[in-house]
Design a protein around this motif. Structure first.
Motif, mmCIF file in Angstrom:
data_model
loop_
_atom_site.group_PDB
_atom_site.id
_atom_site.type_symbol
_atom_site.label_atom_id
_atom_site.label_comp_id
_atom_site.label_asym_id
_atom_site.label_seq_id
_atom_site.Cartn_x
_atom_site.Cartn_y
_atom_site.Cartn_z
ATOM 1 N N HIS A 72 0.838 -1.187 0.000
ATOM 2 C CA HIS A 72 0.000 0.000 0.000
ATOM 3 C C HIS A 72 0.881 1.248 0.000
ATOM 4 O O HIS A 72 2.069 1.193 0.311
ATOM 5 C CB HIS A 72 -0.903 0.027 1.232
ATOM 6 C CG HIS A 72 -2.067 -0.919 1.137
ATOM 7 N ND1 HIS A 72 -2.969 -0.879 0.111
ATOM 8 C CD2 HIS A 72 -2.471 -1.927 1.966
ATOM 9 C CE1 HIS A 72 -3.885 -1.812 0.292
ATOM 10 N NE2 HIS A 72 -3.609 -2.461 1.395
ATOM 11 N N ALA A 73 0.259 2.364 -0.346
ATOM 12 C CA ALA A 73 0.967 3.645 -0.352
ATOM 13 C C ALA A 73 0.252 4.635 0.565
ATOM 14 O O ALA A 73 -0.973 4.625 0.682
ATOM 15 C CB ALA A 73 1.031 4.207 -1.767
ATOM 16 N N VAL A 74 1.015 5.481 1.211
ATOM 17 C CA VAL A 74 0.493 6.577 2.019
ATOM 18 C C VAL A 74 1.204 7.853 1.577
ATOM 19 O O VAL A 74 2.436 7.883 1.505
ATOM 20 C CB VAL A 74 0.723 6.344 3.526
ATOM 21 C CG1 VAL A 74 0.209 7.540 4.328
ATOM 22 C CG2 VAL A 74 0.045 5.062 3.987
ATOM 23 N N ARG A 75 0.420 8.872 1.256
ATOM 24 C CA ARG A 75 1.007 10.150 0.837
ATOM 25 C C ARG A 75 1.335 10.981 2.070
ATOM 26 O O ARG A 75 0.443 11.348 2.839
ATOM 27 C CB ARG A 75 0.038 10.889 -0.084
ATOM 28 C CG ARG A 75 -0.165 10.181 -1.405
ATOM 29 C CD ARG A 75 -1.149 10.925 -2.294
ATOM 30 N NE ARG A 75 -1.334 10.231 -3.567
ATOM 31 C CZ ARG A 75 -2.193 10.605 -4.499
ATOM 32 N NH1 ARG A 75 -2.974 11.672 -4.291
ATOM 33 N NH2 ARG A 75 -2.300 9.924 -5.624
ATOM 34 N N VAL A 76 2.623 11.261 2.230
ATOM 35 C CA VAL A 76 3.104 11.938 3.429
ATOM 36 C C VAL A 76 3.838 13.221 3.043
ATOM 37 O O VAL A 76 4.685 13.214 2.145
ATOM 38 C CB VAL A 76 4.054 11.029 4.242
ATOM 39 C CG1 VAL A 76 4.528 11.739 5.504
ATOM 40 C CG2 VAL A 76 3.377 9.714 4.591
ATOM 41 N N ASN A 77 3.546 14.287 3.741
ATOM 42 C CA ASN A 77 4.294 15.534 3.581
ATOM 43 C C ASN A 77 5.512 15.451 4.501
ATOM 44 O O ASN A 77 5.463 15.841 5.667
ATOM 45 C CB ASN A 77 3.427 16.730 3.945
ATOM 46 C CG ASN A 77 4.181 18.046 3.829
ATOM 47 O OD1 ASN A 77 5.310 18.092 3.333
ATOM 48 N ND2 ASN A 77 3.574 19.135 4.300
ATOM 49 N N VAL A 78 6.606 14.919 3.976
ATOM 50 C CA VAL A 78 7.787 14.682 4.814
ATOM 51 C C VAL A 78 8.502 15.975 5.185
ATOM 52 O O VAL A 78 9.408 15.965 6.025
ATOM 53 C CB VAL A 78 8.772 13.718 4.113
ATOM 54 C CG1 VAL A 78 8.145 12.351 3.925
ATOM 55 C CG2 VAL A 78 9.237 14.279 2.778
ATOM 56 N N LYS A 79 8.099 17.090 4.583
ATOM 57 C CA LYS A 79 8.702 18.370 4.934
ATOM 58 C C LYS A 79 8.053 18.999 6.161
ATOM 59 O O LYS A 79 8.575 19.984 6.702
ATOM 60 C CB LYS A 79 8.618 19.334 3.745
ATOM 61 C CG LYS A 79 9.440 18.877 2.539
ATOM 62 C CD LYS A 79 9.373 19.883 1.396
ATOM 63 C CE LYS A 79 10.208 19.421 0.205
ATOM 64 N NZ LYS A 79 10.145 20.390 -0.921
ATOM 65 N N SER A 80 6.937 18.441 6.573
ATOM 66 C CA SER A 80 6.284 18.943 7.781
ATOM 67 C C SER A 80 6.848 18.248 9.005
ATOM 68 O O SER A 80 7.376 17.132 8.926
ATOM 69 C CB SER A 80 4.772 18.698 7.710
ATOM 70 O OG SER A 80 4.472 17.311 7.815
ATOM 71 N N VAL A 81 6.735 18.903 10.157
ATOM 72 C CA VAL A 81 7.222 18.322 11.408
ATOM 73 C C VAL A 81 6.482 17.019 11.705
ATOM 74 O O VAL A 81 7.083 16.005 12.072
ATOM 75 C CB VAL A 81 7.030 19.319 12.574
ATOM 76 C CG1 VAL A 81 7.389 18.658 13.901
ATOM 77 C CG2 VAL A 81 7.886 20.557 12.349
ATOM 78 N N GLU A 82 5.161 17.049 11.499
ATOM 79 C CA GLU A 82 4.357 15.861 11.779
ATOM 80 C C GLU A 82 4.676 14.721 10.808
ATOM 81 O O GLU A 82 4.712 13.553 11.201
ATOM 82 C CB GLU A 82 2.865 16.199 11.685
ATOM 83 C CG GLU A 82 2.366 17.193 12.724
ATOM 84 C CD GLU A 82 2.582 18.652 12.297
ATOM 85 O OE1 GLU A 82 2.154 19.539 13.019
ATOM 86 O OE2 GLU A 82 3.178 18.878 11.209
ATOM 87 N N GLY A 83 4.919 15.090 9.544
ATOM 88 C CA GLY A 83 5.244 14.075 8.553
ATOM 89 C C GLY A 83 6.575 13.396 8.838
ATOM 90 O O GLY A 83 6.704 12.178 8.723
#
Length: 393
Positions: A72-83
């Motif tokens: 599966h895939a999950v779209r993550v904003n890795v530039k955010s602190v939470e991501g």
């Protein structure tokens, strides 16, 4: 054989892997691992990963996106602190991480080896690139043809001394890249389970594709040097090991290297009394090649396939992809499976006790699936909060 998505199973079912979405060798290697049971979670970028060709849409490809199957895939904003915190939490639960970006990219995101190994000291941090993590070319762009050109592999492909104008991305991306990446990942995980210590695996296509021609290098050394492409015994330079065009424009492959097999080839074609074939002298090569060419050109491909079927003459038809899927040998071994209306290869290699399986189809692997975080310890409320914070889509 017809198949659908099934339960995750296989010899790697205890393995958990975080995969950062890319193209080419990294997703291919991740697919191989998932086929054998590894639980792979793909981290996609917001909006989805852009295809290399703007005319392609990975999500619209659905089940045809074979390289996305098994996870599966999950779209993550890795530039955010939470991501970033989300990724490090996944890493803490994982055996391995796969990334295929240019050197330094993950470090800029705060997700380089130092950060991830701090979160999980047993992690196998696997880096898949063309040139490797260091060296003068490490930050330069390139593709399969560039990598195999520099490794020496491309120089081995051609016809009658003329270099091939191009090759599909198999020797570099898939063979020297994805396969070696998966091999290195498994080696690092096994070692970590013994030592308790993780490490960085630097998988470079230029390195792997050079390893693939070890046999040819040994033969070149034994024979005193490398011959021009398409002129040696095992690359089309001899009449008994090459392809021939048949009457219908299709081809057969002749691979009768050993004298015993060559004897069957010649007897079947009525050439076993021709002294120039029996001499095995290189000086007779032009005659032998021309004569075989004339004979094979006299009948359609399937005539020759039937004639040599069940013999040791080492003559087989050259099939296209659709023909290969329907061949009796493939059917007997269920080598290809119909998944959601798309024929694709079955998991390989095969295991007698713990066979692999396609747990998630290409259609499912394409879509964004935040619920895929649940097996990694995330509750529904946490997933909702991550969405609200913009850390995931």
């Amino acid at each position: 054989m017809t198949g659908t998505a099934t339960m995750r199973q296989g010899p790697l079912s205890s393995l958990k892997i975080v995969e950062f979405t890319g193209i080419g060798p990294a997703p291919f290697g991740a697919m191989l691992l998932a086929d054998l049971g590894a639980q792979v979670l793909r981290i996609d970028r917001p909006g989805g990963y852009p295809p290399p060709d703007p005319t392609l849409d990975f999500e619209k490809m659905g089940p045809a996106a074979i390289f996305n199957r098994g996870r599966h895939a999950v779209r993550v904003n890795v530039k955010s602190v939470e991501g970033r915190a989300l990724i490090l939490r996944l890493v803490a639960e994982a055996d391995a991480l796969i990334e295929g970006y240019r050197p330094g990219t993950m470090e800029k995101l705060g997700l380089g080896p130092e950060d991830c190994l701090a979160a999980n000291p047993r992690l196998a941090y696997v880096r898949m690139t063309g040139w490797g993590q260091d060296g003068p070319l490490s930050r330069m762009a390139g593709h399969d043809l560039n990598y195999i050109g520099l490794s020496g592999a491309l120089s081995l492909f051609g016809e009658q001394g003329k270099l091939a104008t191009g090759l599909p991305p198999l020797i570099g991306d898939m063979g020297g890249g994805g396969l070696f990446m998966a091999f290195g990942l498994l080696a690092a995980v096994i070692e970590a389970r013994q030592s308790g210590k993780g490490q960085v695996v630097d998988a470079a296509i230029v390195d792997g594709s050079a390893s693939l021609y070890a046999l040819l290098k040994a033969l070149a050394v034994a024979g005193g040097g490398q011959t021009p492409p398409g002129t040696s015994t095992i690359d089309g330079g001899r009449h008994f090991y090459r392809t021939y065009v048949c009457a219908d424009g299709r081809h057969v492959a002749v691979g009768a290297i050993e004298p015993a097999f060559r004897k069957v080839l010649l007897k079947t074609l009525g050439l076993d009394s021709d002294p120039r074939f029996l001499s095995n002298e290189v000086k007779d090569e032009a005659y032998c090649t021309e004569r075989l060419g004339e004979i094979f050109a006299g009948q359609p491909r399937d005539h020759w396939a039937k004639l040599f079927d069940g013999t040791d003459g080492c003559v087989t038809p050259v099939l296209d992809m659709a023909e290969a899927e329907a061949h009796p040998q493939a059917a007997a071994r269920a080598a290809f499976i119909d998944v959601d209306g798309v024929m694709q290869h079955a998991p390989a290699p095969r295991f007698s006790r713990t066979p692999g399986a396609i747990a998630i189809t290409g259609a499912e692997g394409c879509r964004n699936a935040p619920e895929a975080l649940e097996p990694w310890g995330f509750g529904a409320d946490e997933i909702a909060a991550l969405r609200a914070a913009g850390a995931i889509e």
